[in-house]
Motif scaffolding. Sequence first.
Motif, PDB file in Angstrom:
ATOM      1  N   ILE A  82      23.291 -37.312  49.372  1.00 10.42           N
ATOM      2  CA  ILE A  82      24.183 -38.364  48.883  1.00 10.42           C
ATOM      3  C   ILE A  82      25.559 -37.785  48.561  1.00 10.42           C
ATOM      4  CG2 ILE A  82      24.590 -40.010  47.009  1.00 10.42           C
ATOM      5  CD1 ILE A  82      21.516 -40.370  46.893  1.00 10.42           C
ATOM      6  N   TYR A  83      25.583 -36.609  47.925  1.00 13.54           N
ATOM      7  CA  TYR A  83      26.859 -35.979  47.595  1.00 13.54           C
ATOM      8  C   TYR A  83      27.650 -35.633  48.848  1.00 13.54           C
ATOM      9  CZ  TYR A  83      30.263 -32.465  46.259  1.00 13.54           C
ATOM     10  OH  TYR A  83      31.430 -31.767  46.105  1.00 13.54           O
ATOM     11  N   GLU A  84      27.003 -34.995  49.803  1.00 11.95           N
ATOM     12  CA  GLU A  84      27.718 -34.525  50.990  1.00 11.95           C
ATOM     13  C   GLU A  84      28.241 -35.673  51.850  1.00 11.95           C
ATOM     14  OE1 GLU A  84      25.028 -31.844  52.905  1.00 11.95           O
ATOM     15  OE2 GLU A  84      25.516 -30.179  51.543  1.00 11.95           O
ATOM     16  N   GLU A  85      27.533 -36.802  51.879  1.00 10.73           N
ATOM     17  CA  GLU A  85      27.964 -37.923  52.717  1.00 10.73           C
ATOM     18  C   GLU A  85      29.001 -38.802  52.030  1.00 10.73           C
ATOM     19  OE1 GLU A  85      25.048 -40.305  54.630  1.00 10.73           O
ATOM     20  OE2 GLU A  85      23.804 -38.605  55.220  1.00 10.73           O
ATOM     21  N   THR A  86      28.876 -38.998  50.726  1.00 14.77           N
ATOM     22  CA  THR A  86      29.742 -39.963  50.043  1.00 14.77           C
ATOM     23  C   THR A  86      30.873 -39.330  49.246  1.00 14.77           C
ATOM     24  OG1 THR A  86      28.344 -40.022  48.074  1.00 14.77           O
ATOM     25  CG2 THR A  86      27.808 -41.574  49.827  1.00 14.77           C
ATOM     26  N   ALA A  87      30.614 -38.222  48.567  1.00 14.03           N
ATOM     27  CA  ALA A  87      31.588 -37.674  47.624  1.00 14.03           C
ATOM     28  C   ALA A  87      32.349 -36.468  48.151  1.00 14.03           C
ATOM     29  CB  ALA A  87      30.885 -37.306  46.313  1.00 14.03           C
ATOM     30  N   LEU A  88      31.702 -35.633  48.937  1.00 16.07           N
ATOM     31  CA  LEU A  88      32.338 -34.387  49.389  1.00 16.07           C
ATOM     32  C   LEU A  88      33.673 -34.617  50.102  1.00 16.07           C
ATOM     33  CD1 LEU A  88      32.277 -31.336  49.654  1.00 16.07           C
ATOM     34  CD2 LEU A  88      30.832 -31.576  51.677  1.00 16.07           C
ATOM     35  N   PRO A  89      33.781 -35.598  51.016  1.00 16.80           N
ATOM     36  CA  PRO A  89      35.089 -35.817  51.656  1.00 16.80           C
ATOM     37  C   PRO A  89      36.187 -36.174  50.655  1.00 16.80           C
ATOM     38  CG  PRO A  89      33.351 -36.937  52.885  1.00 16.80           C
ATOM     39  CD  PRO A  89      32.738 -36.473  51.593  1.00 16.80           C
ATOM     40  N   ILE A  90      35.835 -36.894  49.584  1.00 16.26           N
ATOM     41  CA  ILE A  90      36.820 -37.271  48.571  1.00 16.26           C
ATOM     42  C   ILE A  90      37.249 -36.044  47.772  1.00 16.26           C
ATOM     43  CG2 ILE A  90      37.206 -38.686  46.504  1.00 16.26           C
ATOM     44  CD1 ILE A  90      35.163 -40.682  47.663  1.00 16.26           C
ATOM     45  N   VAL A  91      36.279 -35.199  47.410  1.00 17.08           N
ATOM     46  CA  VAL A  91      36.593 -33.975  46.660  1.00 17.08           C
ATOM     47  C   VAL A  91      37.486 -33.056  47.493  1.00 17.08           C
ATOM     48  CG1 VAL A  91      35.618 -31.928  45.560  1.00 17.08           C
ATOM     49  CG2 VAL A  91      34.463 -34.131  45.317  1.00 17.08           C
ATOM     50  N   ARG A  92      37.154 -32.892  48.765  1.00 19.57           N
ATOM     51  CA  ARG A  92      37.952 -32.020  49.638  1.00 19.57           C
ATOM     52  C   ARG A  92      39.371 -32.581  49.809  1.00 19.57           C
ATOM     53  NH1 ARG A  92      33.737 -29.194  52.658  1.00 19.57           N
ATOM     54  NH2 ARG A  92      33.270 -27.535  51.142  1.00 19.57           N
ATOM     55  N   ALA A  93      39.494 -33.894  49.909  1.00 20.66           N
ATOM     56  CA  ALA A  93      40.817 -34.505  50.030  1.00 20.66           C
ATOM     57  C   ALA A  93      41.636 -34.272  48.764  1.00 20.66           C
ATOM     58  CB  ALA A  93      40.685 -36.002  50.308  1.00 20.66           C
ATOM     59  N   ALA A  94      40.976 -34.318  47.601  1.00 22.22           N
ATOM     60  CA  ALA A  94      41.677 -34.080  46.335  1.00 22.22           C
ATOM     61  C   ALA A  94      42.216 -32.652  46.269  1.00 22.22           C
ATOM     62  CB  ALA A  94      40.754 -34.353  45.160  1.00 22.22           C
TER      63      ALA A  94
END
Length: 207
Positions: free
Chosen positions: A38-50
Amino acid sequence: CDVPRGEIRIANPESPSDPPKLFTFDNVYDARNTQKEIYEETALPIVRAAIEGYNGTIFCYGQTGTGKTHSMEGKEDPPSERGIIPNAFETVFADIDASESANKNFLVRASFLEIYNENIRDLLAKDQSKTCALKETPDRGVYVQGLTTFVVKSVAEIRHVLEVGKKNRSVGATLMNADSSRSHSIFTITIETSETPEGASDADAHI
């Protein structure tokens, strides 16, 4: 819950013959999905963009008891049960360690606030009886005046900030008789990057 189709089907228990209502999303998950998936699919792209300089928000919404805290925080042990927030901590500092060089530096700050009955409380402030004011300026946009922020240099330090805020939130909930469905918390990580062009001094660094 049809994971491959990204679909939720809800039947009416009082009228089983009625066709189920269908809702389609970008992604759906059931009990077979792990916290890491769930983290890698939903949140990781947002964290990396930040980390790359974009604003990002991960917003968890739902009824009391539906698993928001489990998804966002999870359990410390085993590591596979950790939620989005601790996994984000690991990503931020792992990526910083991997990309930090002689001419690139990072500054990570954290803040933690709670909104209850339209009042804002700084969960990291020494005086938990005070509320904060919401302000807006053309330069900064919307912000919380006087919100406490801590510079953090490791996963351990940012975890400590989170735990301090969680303890203050529990105390406040007892004092105000607040329940989780009416109390909302926001944990913010601010990442600043400074880069010094090759051959320039630190005084010439630009952000």
